[in-house]
Scaffold this motif. Structure first.
Motif: not given
Length: 258
Positions: A39-51, A58-64, A66-75
Motif C-alpha cells: 500500500s505504501t509503495r503504491d502511494r510512493v509510485t502514485q506520487l512519483l507518477l504525478e510529480r 519530499q516523498l516522506g513529508t507528503a506521505l507522513g 520518517s526518513p528511515a521509513a521512506i528510505r526503506r521503501h525506496l531502497d
C-alpha cells in the motif's frame, strides 16, 4: 493527451494498480512483500507518477513517513528496478555539499501503474496504417484520436478567460481529470505545462505524430504558439510544453499540483 480509450484501453485514474501480489505483477523470484508495504509503495509510485523526479524528503513529508521509513521503501523499489536515483539538478549557485538525490519511476515502475497495455496491438495497427496509407494517414489518425479529448478539455476551460497562462492552468486541471497527472507553472520566459503520465509512451516513441498532434491541440487550447521541450516517449521523465510569455504580461507563480 493521446486518446487512452482508443490506444490503451486501461484507465489511468483512480488507485494505482498493485493492491495485491497478483495485481502488482511480482516478478519470479521477487521477495514477498507485506500488504502494508504494498500500500505504501503504491502511494510512493502514485506520487512519483504525478510529480516526476522527487527527493526522499519530499516523498516522506507528503506521505507522513520518517526518513528511515521512506528510505526503506525506496531502497526496495531501487532493488526491484521500479525507480532510479540521480543527483538533483540545481539551477544557479549551489551551496556546499553534494546535491540531493531525486527518485524517478523507471519504465518497469510505470508499467505497474496499469499503463502500456495493448501497446503491441496499437503499434502493429499504426505500422499497418503507415504501410498502406503513408505517414499522412498516421498523422490523420493521430489528429482524430485527440479530437474528442480536445472537445472535453475545451468544455472544461470555458471559464478560464483568454490569457494563455490562465488557460494553461485550466488545461492542466482538465488533463489531470483525464488521468494525465498534469500541472502548470510560470517561469521567467512564460509558462510550462507538464504531463507526468503518458498512456501510449511506447507507441509514441515510434510514431511521433501522436506527440505532434497533442502539441497542436495544446496550442489551440491555450490560444498561442507553444513549444514541446521534452516527452516521456523520448525518454524524458515528463512531457514538458513551454508557453511563451505574452508582451506586457505580468508573470506570477501559479501551480496546480497542490
Amino acid at each position: 493527451m493521446k486518446n487512452a480509450a482508443a490506444l490503451s484501453r486501461t484507465p489511468v485514474t483512480g488507485p494505482v494498480a498493485g493492491g495485491s501480489r497478483a495485481r502488482r505483477g511480482v516478478r519470479p523470484g521477487e521477495r514477498e512483500t507485506a500488504p502494508a508495504d504494498l500500500s505504501t509503495r503504491d502511494r510512493v509510485t502514485q506520487l512519483l507518477l504525478e510529480r516526476g523526479p522527487t527527493t526522499a524528503a519530499q516523498l516522506g513529508t507528503a506521505l507522513g513517513l520518517s526518513p528511515a521509513a521512506i528510505r526503506r521503501h525506496l531502497d526496495a523499489m531501487l532493488a526491484d528496478g521500479d525507480v532510479v536515483a540521480r543527483d538533483q539538478t540545481v539551477r544557479g549557485s549551489r551551496g556546499r555539499g553534494r546535491p540531493a538525490k531525486v527518485f524517478a519511476l523507471t519504465e518497469a515502475g510505470r508499467g505497474r501503474c496499469g499503463t502500456h497495455h495493448y501497446d503491441n496491438m496499437a503499434t502493429a495497427a499504426l505500422r499497418w496504417i503507415a504501410r498502406t496509407g503513408g505517414t499522412e494517414a498516421v498523422a490523420a489518425f493521430a489528429a482524430e484520436q485527440v479530437s474528442a479529448l480536445e472537445t472535453r478539455c475545451r468544455a472544461a476551460m470555458e471559464d478560464a478567460g483568454d490569457a494563455p497562462l490562465a488557460r494553461a492552468e485550466a488545461l492542466a486541471g482538465a488533463l489531470t481529470a483525464e488521468g494525465y497527472a498534469a500541472n502548470a507553472s510560470t517561469i521567467a520566459s512564460g509558462g510550462q505545462l507538464c504531463q507526468h503520465h503518458c498512456p501510449v509512451a511506447h507507441v509514441a516513441a515510434e510514431f511521433p505524430q501522436l506527440c505532434e498532434a497533442e502539441t497542436e491541440v495544446i496550442s489551440r487550447l491555450v490560444g498561442t504558439h507553444v513549444q514541446r521541450l521534452a516527452t516521456i516517449a523520448h525518454g524524458d521523465g515528463v512531457c514538458t510544453t513551454h508557453i511563451p510569455a505574452q508582451s506586457g504580461s505580468t508573470v506570477t507563480t501559479v501551480r496546480t499540483d497542490r
